[in-house]
Design a protein around this motif. Structure first.
Motif, mmCIF file in Angstrom:
data_model
loop_
_atom_site.group_PDB
_atom_site.id
_atom_site.type_symbol
_atom_site.label_atom_id
_atom_site.label_comp_id
_atom_site.label_asym_id
_atom_site.label_seq_id
_atom_site.Cartn_x
_atom_site.Cartn_y
_atom_site.Cartn_z
ATOM 1 N N LEU A 105 77.590 56.215 14.130
ATOM 2 C CA LEU A 105 77.736 57.608 13.715
ATOM 3 C C LEU A 105 77.533 58.570 14.883
ATOM 4 C CD1 LEU A 105 75.943 57.560 10.232
ATOM 5 C CD2 LEU A 105 78.388 57.432 10.723
ATOM 6 N N ILE A 106 76.644 58.233 15.819
ATOM 7 C CA ILE A 106 76.448 59.075 17.008
ATOM 8 C C ILE A 106 77.685 59.036 17.893
ATOM 9 C CG2 ILE A 106 75.114 59.336 19.142
ATOM 10 C CD1 ILE A 106 72.694 58.300 17.631
ATOM 11 N N THR A 149 87.531 54.845 9.485
ATOM 12 C CA THR A 149 87.315 54.090 10.725
ATOM 13 C C THR A 149 85.826 53.973 11.040
ATOM 14 O OG1 THR A 149 89.449 54.827 11.604
ATOM 15 C CG2 THR A 149 87.845 53.994 13.193
ATOM 16 N N LYS A 150 85.051 55.008 10.724
ATOM 17 C CA LYS A 150 83.599 54.911 10.894
ATOM 18 C C LYS A 150 83.056 53.734 10.072
ATOM 19 C CE LYS A 150 82.711 59.885 11.353
ATOM 20 N NZ LYS A 150 82.008 61.028 10.713
ATOM 21 N N ALA A 210 80.441 53.081 2.279
ATOM 22 C CA ALA A 210 79.415 53.885 1.617
ATOM 23 C C ALA A 210 78.543 54.610 2.633
ATOM 24 C CB ALA A 210 78.566 52.994 0.718
ATOM 25 N N PHE A 211 78.119 53.912 3.667
ATOM 26 C CA PHE A 211 77.271 54.545 4.677
ATOM 27 C C PHE A 211 78.037 55.571 5.515
ATOM 28 C CE2 PHE A 211 74.721 50.641 3.991
ATOM 29 C CZ PHE A 211 73.533 51.266 3.639
ATOM 30 N N ALA A 212 79.346 55.396 5.638
ATOM 31 C CA ALA A 212 80.146 56.351 6.408
ATOM 32 C C ALA A 212 80.308 57.685 5.692
ATOM 33 C CB ALA A 212 81.522 55.757 6.711
ATOM 34 N N VAL A 242 72.075 65.021 6.259
ATOM 35 C CA VAL A 242 71.146 63.924 5.981
ATOM 36 C C VAL A 242 70.971 63.069 7.241
ATOM 37 C CG1 VAL A 242 70.706 61.889 4.549
ATOM 38 C CG2 VAL A 242 71.801 63.909 3.547
ATOM 39 N N ILE A 243 72.098 62.764 7.900
ATOM 40 C CA ILE A 243 72.052 61.990 9.138
ATOM 41 C C ILE A 243 71.284 62.763 10.211
ATOM 42 C CG2 ILE A 243 73.458 61.018 10.996
ATOM 43 C CD1 ILE A 243 73.598 59.427 8.445
ATOM 44 N N GLY A 244 71.552 64.074 10.319
ATOM 45 C CA GLY A 244 70.883 64.892 11.314
ATOM 46 C C GLY A 244 69.374 64.908 11.137
#
Length: 593
Positions: free
Chosen positions: A72-73, A86-87, A428-430, A436-438
């Motif tokens: 993700l980064i 693609t992620k 699902a995680f993508a 939330v990720i931040g």
């Protein structure tokens, strides 16, 4: 939380307060490690199959934050910020390769119960390489309205970038392979002390505050909820035990304690914040206009990803095309390889202590580092966009669960393989909303930086010499890359390849800080005690556990100890000693780094 995080040795509570009875195989007479008498299962024990699966799932969940975070980064600099499908492929590939590498390490490498996965040590040089003018994303890939993720033009834009990363990782991994299988790593470690490691690890995370801040800034309310939940679960509720039902042979039905909030703090916080975003989306509390603040926190902006993702997808080498190689990328990733090696050696000693095993002998360490290099080669071939290293947070789980069996990690490796093939998991995680990720990144990166600084506990910080080395290394590690990024034209030599190498190295914060720490620590006069080398280096003690050393760290099926025991193999620094050569042999014990 990451591959750079060192375990907490102060945890005395079992995750499972009662040990399952009778169905697992326990070997008797395994003294030696200070913690072995307190283990439910030692390194050579085989727990019941269902317990292996349960604990293997926990190891997968413990590593989940680090495994998902790296792709993700990298996504933004790979021009993939608007391509969640693609992620999801990158995340699935990371799961699959981590499973392969874990099995290689446990079965053929150092043979300790230690999980392998993506490392933040490779993120900084990767971002530095992708920030070169030749690899900056075109403006049209930044605008979501102009991106057609299925177009050949867009596909080529991101694939040529990840192919460049693949080539650099594969070539740089050869350095780690050579360092391990030639025994060179023992020589190099003489010159690497806490004042080299502290700025290196700290600068893995400090420069990433831009990425974390940008994601969190999409909706600071959601990001703040995520941060509060992680802190609440991991710090305030970590000692709260949740009773769970257990079934055994002798006790048909009883309860045991699970430290749910401590073990799954990140996962719980992520799921709750994700659910909050879903509720706010359904109730239209979040804006529906794409240009409005907070729109990207909606869960329906990527709803099509789950429907588009295949149920099953098998990652394979070269799935993004033939890797390409540049000198600048290789030099940059090599800096990450060196940092990863230093971390992994400390992890081996810590893992051995917590798993009830004797300290790893030199041949096991050499083999472990060599296998990690081979794992990075495989990660490059498969196209994860990252190398692999030992996951320290999973070592910390050993101190909590009191289960040091390597069969549990074998189960975890198999689970990672299955998750990598199951395409909907990665999808699902993508789709996790960026705020939330931040929020998760802000906590994780802070922990990584603190772990680097904690290495200074081994040195005399009352010494003006040490204060100068650390402070100067950290400050230059932040200042020099910042200036070079803003003034790349000032470093033009007229040779394109040389210019790229200089730019990548000088914009990689951890290389600048780590190199200065290494140079100054080895050139400015100082006693070994002042430099922290007396406590940092392994302490040599005599031990008579030669039989167990052979049993724990020998290759499977007696290879090297009973078979393939040619006299020529004694010249191989990664080969175990034959049993008839081990009589009277004193092993080297140590305290964990």
């Amino acid at each position: 939380m990451t591959s750079c995080e060192h375990p907490d040795f102060l945890q005395d509570d079992n995750m499972l307060s009662s040990q399952d009875d009778g169905q697992g195989k326990k070997k008797d007479g395994q003294p030696g490690s200070p913690s072995s008498s307190h283990l439910a299962y030692g390194i050579l024990d085989v727990p019941p199959w269902y317990l292996c699966i349960f604990l293997g799932i926990q190891h997968f969940l413990t590593a989940l934050g680090g495994l998902v975070a790296v792709p993700l980064i990298l996504a933004k600099d790979l021009c993939l910020q608007h391509d969640s499908l693609t992620k999801s492929y990158l995340i699935s590939t990371m799961f699959f390769v981590s499973g392969v590498c874990t099995l290689l390490q446990v079965l053929l490498g150092v043979r300790l119960p230690i999980l392998q996965g993506g490392s933040f040590a490779y993120v900084a040089p990767s971002l530095a390489m992708l920030s070169l003018p030749a690899w900056k994303c075109p403006e049209w890939t930044v605008n979501a309205s102009q991106v057609n993720t299925s177009s050949p033009e867009f596909t080529e834009e991101w694939q040529k970038r990840i192919r460049e990363l693949q080539g650099a990782i594969m070539v740089a991994s050869c350095v780690q392979i050579l360092a391990g299988f030639t025994g060179l790593i023992g020589f190099l470690m003489r010159f690497i002390g806490p004042l080299t490691v502290a700025p290196t690890i700290s600068l893995v995370a400090l420069p990433l505050f831009h990425s974390a801040g940008n994601d969190a800034g999409i909706q600071w309310g959601i990001a703040l909820v995520t941060i509060i939940l992680i802190v609440l679960f991991s710090q305030y509720l970590k000692n709260v035990a949740v009773p769970i039902p257990i079934y055994g042979r002798e006790k048909k039905g009883h309860t045991s304690k699970l430290y749910l909030f401590q073990d799954f703090s990140v996962l719980l916080a992520l799921c709750i914040s994700w659910l909050l975003c879903f509720v706010l989306t359904v109730t239209n509390a979040l804006p529906a206009a794409p240009t409005a603040y907070g729109y990207q926190a909606r869960t329906d902006t990527k709803a099509n990803v789950l429907s588009q993702a295949p149920w099953f997808r098998f990652p394979y080498p070269g799935q993004w095309g033939l890797p390409t190689i540049s000198l600048a990328g290789v030099f940059g990733i090599t800096a990450g390889v060196i940092s990863s090696i230093v971390e992994s050696i400390g992890d081996y000693y810590a893992c051995a202590r917590l798993a009830g095993a004797p300290p790893p002998p030199k041949h096991a360490i050499n083999r472990g580092i060599g296998i990690e290099g081979l794992a990075c080669l495989l990660a490059g071939a498969w196209g994860t966009g990252n190398g692999t290293t030992s996951f320290s947070q999973n070592i910390a789980a050993l101190s909590i669960t009191k289960v040091g069996s390597r069969m549990v990690i074998v189960a975890a490796g198999c689970i990672l393989l299955v998750m990598g093939v199951f395409g909907k998991i990665g999808a699902a995680f993508a789709t996790i909303p960026p705020p939330v990720i931040g929020g998760m990144f802000l906590v994780m990166f802070g922990v990584i930086a603190a772990v680097g600084i904690s290495s200074l506990q081994y040195v005399d910080m009352n010494s003006s010499r040490n204060i100068f080395i650390f402070g100067f290394s950290i400050f230059c590690g932040l200042t020099v890359p910042n200036w070079v990024n803003k003034n790349p034209e000032m470093l033009q030599t007229g040779i394109l390849q040389l210019d790229q190498v200089i730019l990548v190295l000088l914009t990689t914060d951890m290389f600048v800080g780590g190199f200065l720490g290494f140079l100054l620590d080895n050139t400015i006069p100082g006693s070994p005690q002042e430099r922290g080398l007396l406590t940092w280096d392994p302490i040599h003690e005599e031990s008579e556990e030669t039989a167990k050393v052979s049993e724990v760290y020998g290759l499977p099926c007696g290879i090297g100890t009973k078979f393939c025991t040619s006299s020529y193999t004694r010249y191989l620094p990664f080969w175990p000693r034959p049993e008839h050569h081990r009589k009277g042999f004193k092993i080297v014990a140590s305290t964990p780094v």
